[in-house]
Design a protein around this motif. Structure first.
Motif, PDB file in Angstrom:
ATOM      1  N   UNK A   4     -28.849  -2.554 -19.031  1.00  0.00           N
ATOM      2  CA  UNK A   4     -28.135  -1.694 -19.971  1.00  0.00           C
ATOM      3  C   UNK A   4     -27.736  -2.486 -21.217  1.00  0.00           C
ATOM      4  N   UNK A   5     -27.189  -3.681 -21.033  1.00  0.00           N
ATOM      5  CA  UNK A   5     -26.801  -4.522 -22.166  1.00  0.00           C
ATOM      6  C   UNK A   5     -28.026  -4.883 -22.992  1.00  0.00           C
ATOM      7  N   UNK A   6     -29.126  -5.198 -22.333  1.00  0.00           N
ATOM      8  CA  UNK A   6     -30.371  -5.503 -23.042  1.00  0.00           C
ATOM      9  C   UNK A   6     -30.830  -4.314 -23.885  1.00  0.00           C
ATOM     10  N   UNK A   7     -30.752  -3.110 -23.315  1.00  0.00           N
ATOM     11  CA  UNK A   7     -31.152  -1.906 -24.055  1.00  0.00           C
ATOM     12  C   UNK A   7     -30.259  -1.714 -25.273  1.00  0.00           C
ATOM     13  N   UNK A  11     -31.316  -1.659 -29.246  1.00  0.00           N
ATOM     14  CA  UNK A  11     -30.963  -0.565 -30.155  1.00  0.00           C
ATOM     15  C   UNK A  11     -30.228  -1.126 -31.371  1.00  0.00           C
ATOM     16  N   UNK A  12     -29.252  -2.008 -31.146  1.00  0.00           N
ATOM     17  CA  UNK A  12     -28.499  -2.596 -32.264  1.00  0.00           C
ATOM     18  C   UNK A  12     -29.407  -3.368 -33.219  1.00  0.00           C
ATOM     19  N   UNK A  13     -30.432  -3.998 -32.680  1.00  0.00           N
ATOM     20  CA  UNK A  13     -31.366  -4.755 -33.522  1.00  0.00           C
ATOM     21  C   UNK A  13     -32.227  -3.821 -34.382  1.00  0.00           C
ATOM     22  N   UNK A  14     -32.227  -2.552 -34.068  1.00  0.00           N
ATOM     23  CA  UNK A  14     -33.037  -1.577 -34.815  1.00  0.00           C
ATOM     24  C   UNK A  14     -32.171  -0.539 -35.511  1.00  0.00           C
ATOM     25  N   UNK A  15     -31.032  -0.975 -35.976  1.00  0.00           N
ATOM     26  CA  UNK A  15     -30.141  -0.048 -36.667  1.00  0.00           C
ATOM     27  C   UNK A  15     -30.512   0.022 -38.146  1.00  0.00           C
ATOM     28  N   UNK A  16     -31.558   0.754 -38.412  1.00  0.00           N
ATOM     29  CA  UNK A  16     -31.944   1.007 -39.791  1.00  0.00           C
ATOM     30  C   UNK A  16     -32.318   2.483 -39.920  1.00  0.00           C
ATOM     31  N   UNK A  17     -32.301   2.993 -41.131  1.00  0.00           N
ATOM     32  CA  UNK A  17     -32.479   4.435 -41.328  1.00  0.00           C
ATOM     33  C   UNK A  17     -33.738   5.029 -40.712  1.00  0.00           C
ATOM     34  N   UNK A  18     -34.816   4.272 -40.567  1.00  0.00           N
ATOM     35  CA  UNK A  18     -36.023   4.891 -40.029  1.00  0.00           C
ATOM     36  C   UNK A  18     -35.918   5.191 -38.531  1.00  0.00           C
ATOM     37  N   UNK A  19     -34.867   4.738 -37.875  1.00  0.00           N
ATOM     38  CA  UNK A  19     -34.639   5.087 -36.470  1.00  0.00           C
ATOM     39  C   UNK A  19     -33.772   6.335 -36.326  1.00  0.00           C
ATOM     40  N   UNK A  20     -33.231   6.849 -37.419  1.00  0.00           N
ATOM     41  CA  UNK A  20     -32.385   8.042 -37.343  1.00  0.00           C
ATOM     42  C   UNK A  20     -33.230   9.267 -37.003  1.00  0.00           C
ATOM     43  N   UNK A  21     -32.682  10.113 -36.149  1.00  0.00           N
ATOM     44  CA  UNK A  21     -33.321  11.401 -35.875  1.00  0.00           C
ATOM     45  C   UNK A  21     -33.064  12.319 -37.066  1.00  0.00           C
ATOM     46  N   UNK A  22     -33.676  13.472 -37.068  1.00  0.00           N
ATOM     47  CA  UNK A  22     -33.483  14.425 -38.162  1.00  0.00           C
ATOM     48  C   UNK A  22     -32.010  14.819 -38.306  1.00  0.00           C
ATOM     49  N   UNK A  23     -31.364  15.142 -37.207  1.00  0.00           N
ATOM     50  CA  UNK A  23     -29.948  15.526 -37.247  1.00  0.00           C
ATOM     51  C   UNK A  23     -29.082  14.363 -37.703  1.00  0.00           C
ATOM     52  N   UNK A  24     -29.387  13.160 -37.198  1.00  0.00           N
ATOM     53  CA  UNK A  24     -28.624  11.987 -37.601  1.00  0.00           C
ATOM     54  C   UNK A  24     -28.835  11.681 -39.080  1.00  0.00           C
ATOM     55  N   UNK A  25     -30.060  11.845 -39.569  1.00  0.00           N
ATOM     56  CA  UNK A  25     -30.345  11.592 -40.980  1.00  0.00           C
ATOM     57  C   UNK A  25     -29.552  12.546 -41.865  1.00  0.00           C
ATOM     58  N   UNK A 163     -29.113   4.790 -19.588  1.00  0.00           N
ATOM     59  CA  UNK A 163     -28.348   4.348 -18.429  1.00  0.00           C
ATOM     60  C   UNK A 163     -28.538   5.304 -17.257  1.00  0.00           C
ATOM     61  N   UNK A 164     -28.632   4.757 -16.032  1.00  0.00           N
ATOM     62  CA  UNK A 164     -28.708   5.634 -14.861  1.00  0.00           C
ATOM     63  C   UNK A 164     -27.340   6.205 -14.482  1.00  0.00           C
ATOM     64  N   UNK A 165     -26.277   5.666 -15.084  1.00  0.00           N
ATOM     65  CA  UNK A 165     -24.916   6.138 -14.814  1.00  0.00           C
ATOM     66  C   UNK A 165     -24.513   7.213 -15.816  1.00  0.00           C
ATOM     67  N   UNK A 166     -23.573   8.053 -15.432  1.00  0.00           N
ATOM     68  CA  UNK A 166     -23.055   9.073 -16.341  1.00  0.00           C
ATOM     69  C   UNK A 166     -22.035   8.432 -17.273  1.00  0.00           C
ATOM     70  N   UNK A 167     -22.413   8.202 -18.514  1.00  0.00           N
ATOM     71  CA  UNK A 167     -21.550   7.566 -19.489  1.00  0.00           C
ATOM     72  C   UNK A 167     -20.999   8.559 -20.514  1.00  0.00           C
TER      73      UNK A 167
END
Length: 169
Positions: A4-7, A11-25, A163-167
């Motif tokens: 989970x921490x690795x995932x 994700x944090x390493x790819x925090x740039x606008x091209x990773x935004x979904x349509x709604x997020x954009x 995550x396999x857990x309910x977060x």
């Protein structure tokens, strides 16, 4: 837990606008627009819709300071006025919102964005982020592009993908 921490790190390493979904954009663009003219903005939405990711992108683009909790806002040696601050995991209740706004202003922040799971009970601009099926598919593609297999094919929210857990709550 290590996976989970690795995932999350991937994700944090790819925090740039091209990773935004349509709604997020859309919310990202509206947030930037609103913060040009307004001092306070509330981004709200259910758990796991991507609010925090939008904020990470804003931070990575140097558009704002980001803190995961109000307690993490610290007095720093800096020239005033300071730039925008984003405070995540905020209460939506009026007294807490007013206290947070006052506290951030006392530290010299002139633009404040509060992230909540309900719209704040205060007079301020609000933006709602909700999750669409297309958003989920985009996030799955994003995760696969960095070698992460999503946990769920039919997630209730984005947490179910990482995550396999309910977060969610």
């Amino acid at each position: 837990m290590n996976r989970f921490v690795d995932i999350l790190n991937r994700i944090r390493q790819n925090t740039h606008p091209n990773w935004l979904t349509s709604s997020q954009q859309t919310v990202y663009d509206l947030s930037r627009e609103r913060l040009k003219f307004l001092d306070e903005v509330n981004l709200w939405g259910d758990h796991g819709v991507g609010k925090t990711f939008v904020c990470w992108v804003m931070y990575s683009q140097r558009l704002a300071d980001y803190v995961p909790r109000l307690e993490d806002v610290k007095q720093e040696e800096a020239l005033l006025p300071r730039r925008t601050i984003i405070v995540d995991n905020m209460s939506w209740q009026r007294a807490e919102v007013r206290d947070a706004l006052h506290f951030c202003r006392s530290l010299g922040y002139n633009k404040i964005m509060l992230i909540t799971t309900e719209p704040v009970q205060e007079q301020m601009a609000t933006l709602e982020l909700s999750l669409t099926n297309a958003d989920v598919e985009q996030v799955k593609r994003n995760l696969r592009s960095v070698g992460v297999a999503p946990y769920s094919d039919a997630p209730r929210n984005l947490w179910d993908l990482v995550s396999p857990l309910d977060l969610s709550g």
